[in-house]
Design an enzyme around this catalytic site. Structure first.
Site, PDB file in Angstrom:
ATOM      1  CE  LYS A 110     -54.661  -6.575 -34.607  1.00 31.40           C
ATOM      2  NZ  LYS A 110     -54.983  -7.925 -34.079  1.00 31.40           N
ATOM      3  N   GLY A 111     -49.730  -2.189 -32.478  1.00 30.44           N
ATOM      4  CA  GLY A 111     -48.897  -2.033 -31.282  1.00 30.44           C
ATOM      5  C   GLY A 111     -49.021  -0.710 -30.549  1.00 30.44           C
ATOM      6  CD  GLU A 140     -44.230   2.375 -34.493  1.00 29.89           C
ATOM      7  OE1 GLU A 140     -45.411   2.243 -34.127  1.00 29.89           O
ATOM      8  OE2 GLU A 140     -43.753   1.745 -35.451  1.00 29.89           O
ATOM      9  CG  ASP A 183     -36.536  -4.374 -33.347  1.00 33.17           C
ATOM     10  OD1 ASP A 183     -35.631  -4.361 -32.506  1.00 33.17           O
ATOM     11  OD2 ASP A 183     -36.863  -5.406 -33.975  1.00 33.17           O
ATOM     12  CG  PHE A 190     -40.001 -10.227 -28.360  1.00 34.03           C
ATOM     13  CD1 PHE A 190     -40.006  -9.734 -29.654  1.00 34.03           C
ATOM     14  CD2 PHE A 190     -41.217 -10.599 -27.776  1.00 34.03           C
ATOM     15  CE1 PHE A 190     -41.191  -9.600 -30.362  1.00 34.03           C
ATOM     16  CE2 PHE A 190     -42.410 -10.465 -28.476  1.00 34.03           C
ATOM     17  CZ  PHE A 190     -42.394  -9.978 -29.769  1.00 34.03           C
ATOM     18  NE  ARG A 203     -52.175  -6.793 -30.121  1.00 32.29           N
ATOM     19  CZ  ARG A 203     -51.213  -6.543 -31.006  1.00 32.29           C
ATOM     20  NH1 ARG A 203     -50.338  -5.597 -30.772  1.00 32.29           N
ATOM     21  NH2 ARG A 203     -51.125  -7.256 -32.116  1.00 32.29           N
TER      22      ARG A 203
HETATM   23  P1  5GP Z   1     -38.881  -2.344 -37.001  1.00 32.34           P
HETATM   24  O1  5GP Z   1     -37.921  -3.502 -36.910  1.00 32.34           O
HETATM   25  O2  5GP Z   1     -39.334  -2.129 -38.406  1.00 32.34           O
HETATM   26  O3  5GP Z   1     -38.298  -1.108 -36.376  1.00 32.34           O
HETATM   27  O4  5GP Z   1     -40.140  -2.723 -36.106  1.00 32.34           O
HETATM   28  C1  5GP Z   1     -41.252  -3.344 -36.667  1.00 32.34           C
HETATM   29  C2  5GP Z   1     -42.268  -3.749 -35.659  1.00 32.34           C
HETATM   30  O5  5GP Z   1     -41.793  -4.939 -35.003  1.00 32.34           O
HETATM   31  C3  5GP Z   1     -42.595  -2.813 -34.495  1.00 32.34           C
HETATM   32  O6  5GP Z   1     -43.481  -1.779 -34.822  1.00 32.34           O
HETATM   33  C4  5GP Z   1     -43.229  -3.790 -33.534  1.00 32.34           C
HETATM   34  O7  5GP Z   1     -44.583  -4.001 -33.872  1.00 32.34           O
HETATM   35  C5  5GP Z   1     -42.417  -5.053 -33.774  1.00 32.34           C
HETATM   36  N1  5GP Z   1     -41.430  -5.221 -32.713  1.00 32.34           N
HETATM   37  C6  5GP Z   1     -40.117  -4.911 -32.724  1.00 32.34           C
HETATM   38  N2  5GP Z   1     -39.531  -5.216 -31.545  1.00 32.34           N
HETATM   39  C7  5GP Z   1     -40.515  -5.741 -30.767  1.00 32.34           C
HETATM   40  C8  5GP Z   1     -40.563  -6.240 -29.415  1.00 32.34           C
HETATM   41  O8  5GP Z   1     -39.577  -6.278 -28.652  1.00 32.34           O
HETATM   42  N3  5GP Z   1     -41.770  -6.698 -28.981  1.00 32.34           N
HETATM   43  C9  5GP Z   1     -42.904  -6.691 -29.748  1.00 32.34           C
HETATM   44  N4  5GP Z   1     -44.025  -7.153 -29.204  1.00 32.34           N
HETATM   45  N5  5GP Z   1     -42.898  -6.220 -31.020  1.00 32.34           N
HETATM   46  C10 5GP Z   1     -41.717  -5.746 -31.510  1.00 32.34           C
END
Ligand code: 5GP
Length: 186
Positions: free
Chosen positions: A51-52, A107, A111, A160, A173
């Protein structure tokens, strides 16, 4: 899951504003301008992983002037510390035949990079005319796989964050800015 006894307890979780509402709105305008310039008249499909990215997607889409469709996917990740790739399952897929489109993934945040690394692999296998990734936020210091978006609007440190679509336990959100989340126990 966080439950808040009071509005004060809720507000106390917002540690610091990292990116203001005005800065985000400028980034939204810039994102749409770049899309409008690159795809000057060619049909495109904007894709978000729920949903982000839903608010960023909506705000950008309002400013896109080239012929465009939107589509949403959901994905389930099965990563742990020892597995760095190959563990993403699409739980709600897009219906469009990608061969007909230039695809732009919108996106919220990159992360570790693992989710998009896998999603891009899956979507590229469907032979889109082209595929680009645009992310609002980027945390390069956390990367575990070799993945970078084609465009990142903000590079942020290893905090975070919540707001503008990003949640913690489904809360926050709707904040109009990006804030560092306060992880301290009360
Ligand atoms: P990835 O680690 O695969 O790049 O990220 C996966 C998902 O983790 C992101 O799309 C996001 O939904 C969540 N995510 C990563 N870092 C953060 C953060 O700092 N805050 C929030 N709310 N979600 C995060």
């Amino acid at each position: 899951m966080a439950r808040f006894d009071s509005i004060e307890a809720y507000k106390s979780k917002i540690k610091k504003i990292l990116i203001t509402e005005e800065e985000i709105q400028a980034a939204v305008t810039k994102t749409a301008e770049i899309i409008n310039n690159i795809y000057d008249g060619t049909p495109i499909l904007l894709v978000s992983i729920l949903k982000g990215a839903f608010i960023y997607m909506a705000e950008v889409y309002k400013n896109v002037t080239v012929p465009s469709e939107i589509a949403f996917m959901t994905a389930q990740s099965y990563f742990n510390d020892t597995v760095s790739s190959g563990k993403v399952e699409i739980t709600m897929d897009i219906k469009q035949k990608l061969e007909d489109y230039h695809v732009v993934i919108i996106e919220d945040i990159v992360d570790t990079g693992r989710t998009l690394f896998e999603i891009v692999k899956i979507l590229k296998a469907r032979n889109p005319k082209s595929l680009r990734v645009i992310t609002l936020l980027d945390k390069p210091s956390r990367r575990l796989v070799d993945f970078n978006a084609d465009l990142s609007l903000f590079t942020i440190p290893d905090h975070f964050v919540v707001g503008f679509g990003l949640d913690c336990g489904e809360y926050f959100r709707n904040l109009p800015y990006i804030a560092e989340y306060n992880n301290d126990e009360e």
